[in-house]
Scaffold this motif. Structure first.
Motif, PDB file in Angstrom:
ATOM      1  N   GLY A   1       0.633  -0.941  -0.252  1.00  0.00           N
ATOM      2  CA  GLY A   1      -0.029  -0.224   0.229  1.00  0.00           C
ATOM      3  C   GLY A   1       1.092   1.514  -0.699  1.00  0.00           C
ATOM      4  O   GLY A   1       0.435   2.210  -0.339  1.00  0.00           O
ATOM      5  N   LEU A   2       1.708   1.529   0.893  1.00  0.00           N
ATOM      6  CA  LEU A   2       2.494   2.173   1.036  1.00  0.00           C
ATOM      7  C   LEU A   2       3.717   2.285  -0.277  1.00  0.00           C
ATOM      8  O   LEU A   2       3.945   4.133  -1.206  1.00  0.00           O
ATOM      9  CB  LEU A   2       3.808   2.423   2.134  1.00  0.00           C
ATOM     10  N   GLY A   3       4.447   1.510  -0.742  1.00  0.00           N
ATOM     11  CA  GLY A   3       4.534   1.433  -2.328  1.00  0.00           C
ATOM     12  C   GLY A   3       3.475   2.461  -3.478  1.00  0.00           C
ATOM     13  O   GLY A   3       4.542   2.511  -3.740  1.00  0.00           O
ATOM     14  N   THR A   4       2.461   1.864  -3.672  1.00  0.00           N
ATOM     15  CA  THR A   4       1.331   1.935  -4.370  1.00  0.00           C
ATOM     16  C   THR A   4       1.473   3.141  -4.460  1.00  0.00           C
ATOM     17  O   THR A   4       0.508   4.075  -5.109  1.00  0.00           O
ATOM     18  CB  THR A   4       0.256   0.866  -4.561  1.00  0.00           C
ATOM     19  N   PHE A   5       1.079   3.770  -3.226  1.00  0.00           N
ATOM     20  CA  PHE A   5       0.876   5.460  -2.910  1.00  0.00           C
ATOM     21  C   PHE A   5       1.869   6.247  -3.401  1.00  0.00           C
ATOM     22  O   PHE A   5       1.771   7.211  -4.398  1.00  0.00           O
ATOM     23  CB  PHE A   5       0.889   5.922  -1.125  1.00  0.00           C
ATOM     24  N   GLN A   6       2.982   5.598  -3.126  1.00  0.00           N
ATOM     25  CA  GLN A   6       4.473   6.273  -4.014  1.00  0.00           C
ATOM     26  C   GLN A   6       4.042   6.242  -5.585  1.00  0.00           C
ATOM     27  O   GLN A   6       4.903   7.051  -6.397  1.00  0.00           O
ATOM     28  CB  GLN A   6       5.908   5.669  -3.233  1.00  0.00           C
ATOM     29  N   ALA A   7       4.150   5.440  -5.768  1.00  0.00           N
ATOM     30  CA  ALA A   7       4.594   5.357  -7.219  1.00  0.00           C
ATOM     31  C   ALA A   7       2.737   6.276  -7.715  1.00  0.00           C
ATOM     32  O   ALA A   7       3.384   6.562  -8.977  1.00  0.00           O
ATOM     33  CB  ALA A   7       3.824   3.835  -7.679  1.00  0.00           C
ATOM     34  N   LEU A   8       1.777   6.159  -7.384  1.00  0.00           N
ATOM     35  CA  LEU A   8       0.366   7.495  -7.549  1.00  0.00           C
ATOM     36  C   LEU A   8       1.575   8.015  -7.541  1.00  0.00           C
ATOM     37  O   LEU A   8       1.088   9.265  -8.904  1.00  0.00           O
ATOM     38  CB  LEU A   8      -0.466   7.215  -6.520  1.00  0.00           C
ATOM     39  N   ALA A   9       2.104   8.478  -6.645  1.00  0.00           N
ATOM     40  CA  ALA A   9       2.706   9.965  -6.759  1.00  0.00           C
ATOM     41  C   ALA A   9       3.429  11.153  -7.724  1.00  0.00           C
ATOM     42  O   ALA A   9       3.068  11.846  -8.196  1.00  0.00           O
ATOM     43  CB  ALA A   9       3.916  10.890  -5.161  1.00  0.00           C
ATOM     44  N   GLY A  10       4.210   9.085  -7.994  1.00  0.00           N
ATOM     45  CA  GLY A  10       5.137  10.215  -9.024  1.00  0.00           C
ATOM     46  C   GLY A  10       4.914  10.165 -10.225  1.00  0.00           C
ATOM     47  O   GLY A  10       4.290  10.512 -11.271  1.00  0.00           O
ATOM     48  N   ALA A  11       2.877   9.069 -11.148  1.00  0.00           N
ATOM     49  CA  ALA A  11       3.122   9.349 -11.352  1.00  0.00           C
ATOM     50  C   ALA A  11       1.535  10.540 -12.002  1.00  0.00           C
ATOM     51  O   ALA A  11       1.564  10.633 -12.999  1.00  0.00           O
ATOM     52  CB  ALA A  11       1.580   7.519 -11.839  1.00  0.00           C
ATOM     53  N   LEU A  12       1.254  10.580 -10.969  1.00  0.00           N
ATOM     54  CA  LEU A  12       0.715  11.801 -11.155  1.00  0.00           C
ATOM     55  C   LEU A  12       1.899  13.517 -11.093  1.00  0.00           C
ATOM     56  O   LEU A  12       0.799  13.670 -12.023  1.00  0.00           O
ATOM     57  CB  LEU A  12       0.057  12.700  -9.331  1.00  0.00           C
ATOM     58  N   ASP A  13       2.764  13.293 -10.797  1.00  0.00           N
ATOM     59  CA  ASP A  13       3.805  14.223 -10.808  1.00  0.00           C
ATOM     60  C   ASP A  13       3.731  14.281 -12.830  1.00  0.00           C
ATOM     61  O   ASP A  13       4.304  15.268 -12.601  1.00  0.00           O
ATOM     62  CB  ASP A  13       5.061  14.385 -10.586  1.00  0.00           C
ATOM     63  N   ALA A  14       3.966  12.614 -12.923  1.00  0.00           N
ATOM     64  CA  ALA A  14       4.793  12.984 -14.112  1.00  0.00           C
ATOM     65  C   ALA A  14       3.056  12.973 -15.468  1.00  0.00           C
ATOM     66  O   ALA A  14       3.887  14.416 -16.483  1.00  0.00           O
ATOM     67  CB  ALA A  14       5.058  11.510 -14.560  1.00  0.00           C
TER      68      ALA A  14
END
Length: 170
Positions: free
Chosen positions: A31-44
């Motif tokens: 869940g924490l990893g997914t949150f981190q990936a999602l934050a990066g995807a939204l920035d991208a």
């Protein structure tokens, strides 16, 4: 999943067998990893106008939790080295305190702080490897000593001795 990813093998109980980790870490880690990936995807997407695919897995989360153990296993050629001994949680007169011994000098300082100076000259406890091998003889000395004082008293004494420790909060 804790059994499948071998997370339990690093969490041994007093019976020597593997035990589940009490918290739901196998759910939280991905869940924490997914949150981190999602934050990066939204920035991208914001910066480049394109989205991306995100993958997550409970098994990968379990493996992630063991990164340090896996590296140690590789560096030690598959032979696990003894853990830091003594390290753990001990009952004081009015609560619990967790202690971590990092070096042989810390063990000597701990013995002095606990009032069991004789233990630091005991050949069974002269190195971390020997303390690990003789933990069944060492533990009762520590348990008896910690039971004599309050957590606050131990905190003062261990801080003065520069021993890594912390009161276990409720």
């Amino acid at each position: 999943l804790q059994a499948f990813t071998a997370l339990m093998s690093g969490n041994r109980g007093g019976d020597g067998g593997p035990h589940r980790v009490g918290a739901v870490v196998m759910d939280m880690a991905p869940g924490l990893g997914t949150f981190q990936a999602l934050a990066g995807a939204l920035d991208a997407r914001r910066d480049g106008g394109r989205g991306c695919r995100i993958e997550s897995s409970l098994t990968r989360g379990g493996a992630t939790l063991q990164t340090v153990s896996l590296i140690a296993h590789h560096l030690e050629a598959g032979t696990p080295q003894p853990g830091l001994t003594p390290s753990g949680t001990f009952a004081a007169r009015d609560g619990f305190i967790n202690v971590s011994i990092l070096r042989d000098a810390d063990f000597a300082a701990l013995c002095d702080a606990l009032g069991i100076a004789h233990a630091k000259s005991d050949p069974r406890f002269s190195s971390n490897a020997l303390r690990f091998r003789n933990v069944d003889a060492l533990t009762p000395l520590l348990v008896e000593a910690f039971a004599r004082r309050s957590v606050e008293e131990w905190t003062e004494r261990l801080r003065a001795a520069q021993i890594m420790h912390q009161k276990v909060n409720d």
